[in-house]
Design a protein around this motif. Structure first.
Motif, PDB file in Angstrom:
ATOM      1  N   THR A  12       1.065   5.432   0.262  1.00 14.84           N
ATOM      2  CA  THR A  12       0.442   6.694   0.659  1.00 14.84           C
ATOM      3  C   THR A  12       1.265   7.830   0.077  1.00 14.84           C
ATOM      4  O   THR A  12       2.428   8.009   0.462  1.00 14.84           O
ATOM      5  CB  THR A  12       0.372   6.829   2.189  1.00 14.84           C
ATOM      6  OG1 THR A  12      -0.335   5.710   2.736  1.00 14.84           O
ATOM      7  CG2 THR A  12      -0.328   8.113   2.581  1.00 14.84           C
ATOM      8  N   VAL A  23       0.857  -1.192   0.000  1.00 15.58           N
ATOM      9  CA  VAL A  23       0.000   0.000   0.000  1.00 15.58           C
ATOM     10  C   VAL A  23       0.890   1.238   0.000  1.00 15.58           C
ATOM     11  O   VAL A  23       1.800   1.356   0.824  1.00 15.58           O
ATOM     12  CB  VAL A  23      -0.932   0.018   1.227  1.00 15.58           C
ATOM     13  CG1 VAL A  23      -1.777   1.287   1.232  1.00 15.58           C
ATOM     14  CG2 VAL A  23      -1.822  -1.218   1.249  1.00 15.58           C
ATOM     15  N   ARG A  83       4.645   7.171   2.254  1.00 14.74           N
ATOM     16  CA  ARG A  83       4.662   5.961   3.069  1.00 14.74           C
ATOM     17  C   ARG A  83       4.424   4.745   2.179  1.00 14.74           C
ATOM     18  O   ARG A  83       3.645   4.797   1.235  1.00 14.74           O
ATOM     19  CB  ARG A  83       3.577   6.014   4.148  1.00 14.74           C
ATOM     20  CG  ARG A  83       3.768   7.108   5.193  1.00 14.74           C
ATOM     21  CD  ARG A  83       4.897   6.747   6.162  1.00 14.74           C
ATOM     22  NE  ARG A  83       4.986   7.723   7.244  1.00 14.74           N
ATOM     23  CZ  ARG A  83       5.718   8.816   7.209  1.00 14.74           C
ATOM     24  NH1 ARG A  83       6.417   9.083   6.103  1.00 14.74           N
ATOM     25  NH2 ARG A  83       5.768   9.644   8.232  1.00 14.74           N
ATOM     26  N   CYS A  84       5.101   3.659   2.504  1.00 14.68           N
ATOM     27  CA  CYS A  84       4.892   2.390   1.818  1.00 14.68           C
ATOM     28  C   CYS A  84       4.784   1.298   2.877  1.00 14.68           C
ATOM     29  O   CYS A  84       5.635   1.210   3.774  1.00 14.68           O
ATOM     30  CB  CYS A  84       6.040   2.090   0.847  1.00 14.68           C
ATOM     31  SG  CYS A  84       5.773   0.598  -0.153  1.00 14.68           S
ATOM     32  N   GLU A  85       3.746   0.488   2.781  1.00 10.85           N
ATOM     33  CA  GLU A  85       3.544  -0.618   3.710  1.00 10.85           C
ATOM     34  C   GLU A  85       3.499  -1.925   2.932  1.00 10.85           C
ATOM     35  O   GLU A  85       2.813  -2.033   1.910  1.00 10.85           O
ATOM     36  CB  GLU A  85       2.247  -0.438   4.505  1.00 10.85           C
ATOM     37  CG  GLU A  85       2.262   0.747   5.449  1.00 10.85           C
ATOM     38  CD  GLU A  85       0.999   0.825   6.294  1.00 10.85           C
ATOM     39  OE1 GLU A  85       0.104  -0.016   6.078  1.00 10.85           O
ATOM     40  OE2 GLU A  85       0.919   1.706   7.163  1.00 10.85           O
TER      41      GLU A  85
END
Length: 211
Positions: free
Chosen positions: A131, A129, A142-144
């Protein structure tokens, strides 16, 4: 010979106009430098995603994983080891694209510090995901990966995103007090080429030439 009254009047007028003149000059210099830095961040994201899309990596980042082989970026775990090496390689390429802006050693710097530079590599892989960042006072990119902070360079045929965040600092001390940092951000998206399979299919015969 000019009367002293006229000379004194000119000095007073110059003293009144000088602050306005200096504000105008330094304002042009500062905001021109801010715009130049923003263009460098845009260029950095373009360089990074272009490099990420062709699947290149620096051999220096290859680390042997828990596979049957004993060579880095080889053996049964070759793909996973190459993906792990691609991420810092993309970081390096994005930083090389940020031309003519000061990027000091990032050790000890955080998102609230001036001159903080951050590259985030994310993708459209399942469970990943992204952001996007926001300019100004907005959040950083952000990276998850599977619910945990991380990065992913994307598999062949997937989408890859490279985001760049940078905390710009004004040159003038007066503006530094008003705006300690200005958060600049950019991100670009591309498609990862199929670098793990041969792209030569049904090669036509060579062109005949006279001997």
């Amino acid at each position: 010979m000019k009367p002293r009254r006229i000379t004194a009047q000119g000095m007073v007028e110059f003293a009144l106009i000088l602050p306005i003149l200096l504000t105008l000059v330094f304002g042009i210099i500062e905001f021109a430098n801010l715009f130049r830095t923003w263009l460098a961040i845009e260029n950095s994201a373009r360089w990074g995603v272009r490099y990420a899309s062709i699947g290149l990596y620096d051999d220096a980042y290859c680390v042997d994983g828990p596979d049957a082989g004993n060579q880095a970026c080889e053996g049964d775990g070759r793909d996973a080891e190459i993906d792990a090496a691609r991420i810092p390689s993309i970081h390096d390429e994005a930083q090389r694209g940020a031309l003519a802006i000061p990027i000091p050693n990032q050790a000890g710097l955080g998102e609230s510090d001036p001159l903080y530079f951050k590259v985030t590599v994310c993708s459209g892989h399942q469970g990943v995901v992204f952001t996007p960042p926001e300019m100004g006072n907005g959040p950083f990119a952000r990276c998850e990966v599977n619910g945990a902070p991380g990065e992913h360079p994307g598999e062949p045929g997937e989408r890859v995103i490279v985001a760049v965040d940078y905390n710009y600092r004004f040159i003038t001390p007066f503006l530094q007090k008003i705006w300690p940092i200005v958060h600049l951000a950019s991100y670009r998206e591309g498609t990862v080429e199929r670098f793990r399979v041969s792209r030569v299919i049904n090669v036509p015969p060579t062109i005949a030439v006279p001997t």
